[in-house]
Design an enzyme around this catalytic site. Structure first.
Site, PDB file in Angstrom:
ATOM      1  N   SER A 240      -9.429   2.697   2.351  1.00 30.43           N
ATOM      2  CA  SER A 240      -8.349   3.282   1.590  1.00 30.43           C
ATOM      3  C   SER A 240      -7.406   2.253   0.953  1.00 30.43           C
ATOM      4  O   SER A 240      -6.543   2.624   0.153  1.00 30.43           O
ATOM      5  CB  SER A 240      -7.535   4.214   2.499  1.00 30.43           C
ATOM      6  OG  SER A 240      -6.933   3.501   3.571  1.00 30.43           O
TER       7      SER A 240
ATOM      8  N   LYS B 173       0.841  -1.193   0.000  1.00 31.78           N
ATOM      9  CA  LYS B 173       0.000   0.000   0.000  1.00 31.78           C
ATOM     10  C   LYS B 173       0.877   1.245   0.000  1.00 31.78           C
ATOM     11  O   LYS B 173       1.914   1.295   0.683  1.00 31.78           O
ATOM     12  CB  LYS B 173      -0.917  -0.027   1.231  1.00 31.78           C
ATOM     13  CG  LYS B 173      -1.964   1.082   1.277  1.00 31.78           C
ATOM     14  CD  LYS B 173      -2.900   0.867   2.465  1.00 31.78           C
ATOM     15  CE  LYS B 173      -3.963   1.959   2.537  1.00 31.78           C
ATOM     16  NZ  LYS B 173      -4.901   1.725   3.658  1.00 31.78           N
TER      17      LYS B 173
ATOM     18  N   SER C  54     -10.730   1.000   6.441  1.00 29.86           N
ATOM     19  CA  SER C  54      -9.928   1.148   5.226  1.00 29.86           C
ATOM     20  C   SER C  54      -9.434  -0.164   4.631  1.00 29.86           C
ATOM     21  O   SER C  54      -9.028  -0.199   3.471  1.00 29.86           O
ATOM     22  CB  SER C  54      -8.722   2.049   5.507  1.00 29.86           C
ATOM     23  OG  SER C  54      -9.118   3.396   5.572  1.00 29.86           O
TER      24      SER C  54
END
Length: 434
Positions: free
Chosen positions: A150, A75, A174
């Site tokens: 996210s 990520k 997220s």
């Protein structure tokens, strides 16, 4: 698509090489990524070098670790040595760290092959993956819809076979939200189990099924081996969460999740309607989240970050010591009531997200079933009410809407019982496949 565990078996049996596995994932990236925008920094040369090193080790009869030869992407909130890490922000558009975060270091030490970085909203704020550096990431089931966030890039890359495993992070959903929207599995870990994170934010594993999530969890947690996911659930008491007025769900979400109840009963679980006492969950989460944003980003120029990030920073700046202390006391009360609830029920089950994937051009959900939602996080209460409790929560695919959009189901367990949550998730998956 072949599971990460099966790929690992094939690599260790030398039925395939790490380069062959990597090339197959490169093919998926070439086919799907231009349209979906999941992997935003691509590192093919590094990946080939790591795959070749894995193959040389295998030729000597050596294996690099639990992730030997498995393609992953990190990520874009995880700093990676020598690889651009933007946090989705123009402020860091050209930032190349000289070090790895502990999450990246553990995965690298376990022998993974890094193909790059996955997209995220700016500083991970919000459950819709878009930012001014790389743009929008689209849902692989319907490219006109959001993939969530996210950890949206991670979920999309997993769902389309671009990578075998992914790390994610979760404050108010997220990790779980994009897992639900993209039909993959993701575990919000008990705080402290995986390195990094904070009081509210945790790092955790994502995979296409619970077995793969368990493989990566073992690496992130620093375990030497992967425990068994096999377990009998006959007589296990499970709470099926009822309605909460301030937590509305789109009817189709409830319909899909409620159809899954029989799967748990088939496992022998004693499923009963029961809901924890979430009093103060909203107030405590909002204060502690704003305080966390101010602590992490209070030094950023407010005119150069997106509006929702600016709002959180500004709110955090106004908090008094008394405000923060009160939020901690509220959280303590929530955690104590949750411990008492889990004395009766080992697991709590509810939908992961209150809505189905929405339009890619809509920043966030502003109403559900005609009920107006004042702020950009109100539609994520089904996730952040769980975050504030300090317990593990797994999103696992449980079905589709009539339009073919995935719906995730959330399994919540006792603090520290992350593996038990994964065991129930794995058992649930196996029932679905019958």
């Amino acid at each position: 698509m072949t599971s990460a565990r099966e790929l690992s078996r094939q690599l260790r049996a030398r039925e395939v090489s790490a380069r062959e596995v990597l090339d197959a994932h490169f093919d998926a990236i070439a086919r799907r990524n231009p349209e979906l925008n999941a992997i935003v920094t691509f590192t093919p040369e590094l990946a080939r070098a790591q795959a070749d090193a894995a193959d040389r080790a295998a030729a000597r009869g050596e294996f690099l670790g639990l992730l030997h030869g498995l393609p992953v992407a990190h990520k874009d909130l995880q700093e990676t040595q020598g690889i651009r890490t933007t946090f989705g922000s123009p402020l860091f558009a050209d930032y190349v760290p000289a070090f790895d975060t502990e999450i990246v270091r553990r995965m690298k030490a376990a022998g993974c092959v890094c193909v790059g970085k996955t997209n995220t909203p700016e500083f991970g704020a919000g459950s819709q993956t878009f930012n001014p550096v790389f743009g929008k990431t689209r849902n692989p089931f319907d490219t006109s819809k959001t993939c969530g966030g996210s950890s949206g890039g991670a979920a999309v890359a997993l769902a389309t076979g671009m990578i075998a495993l992914a790390d994610g992070s979760d404050t108010g959903g997220s990790l779980r939200n994009p897992a639900s929207f993209c039909g993959v599995a993701g575990l919000r870990t008990t705080p402290g189990l995986a390195p990094g994170g904070s009081l509210l934010t945790v790092n955790g594993p994502m995979g296409r099924d619970c077995g793969d999530v368990g493989l990566l969890l073992a690496v992130l947690a620093g375990w030497k081996e992967v425990p068994s996911l096999e377990r009998e659930f006959a007589g296990t008491r499970v709470a099926w969460m009822g309605d909460i007025p301030e937590m509305p769900f789109e009817p189709v979400v409830r319909e899909v999740v409620n159809r899954a109840r029989v799967r748990f009963e088939t496992l022998g679980c004693l499923v009963e309607e029961a809901t924890p006492d979430f009093e103060d969950a909203d107030a405590a989460f909002r204060v502690l989240r704003a305080y966390e944003f101010y602590t992490l980003h209070g030094d950023k120029p407010l005119d150069r970050v997106k509006e929702t990030v600016r709002q959180e920073i500004e709110r955090g700046a106004t908090l008094t010591p008394e405000d923060i202390a009160a939020a901690h006391l509220q959280r303590d009360g929530l955690m104590e009531r949750t411990r008492f609830f889990h004395k009766t029920y080992e697991f709590l089950i509810l939908p992961t997200v209150q809505v189905t994937p929405f339009d890619i051009d809509q920043p966030y959900v502003n109403s559900i079933n005609g009920l107006a939602l004042p702020t950009y996080i109100d539609w994520m209460r089904s996730c952040y009410y769980i975050s504030i409790l300090g317990v593990p929560a797994l999103s696992v695919p449980c079905g589709f809407t009539p339009e073919g959009l995935p719906v995730g189901l959330q399994i919540v367990g006792r603090a520290g019982a992350d593996w038990n949550v994964l065991q129930l998730g794995r058992a649930f998956e196996q029932v679905i496949m019958i």
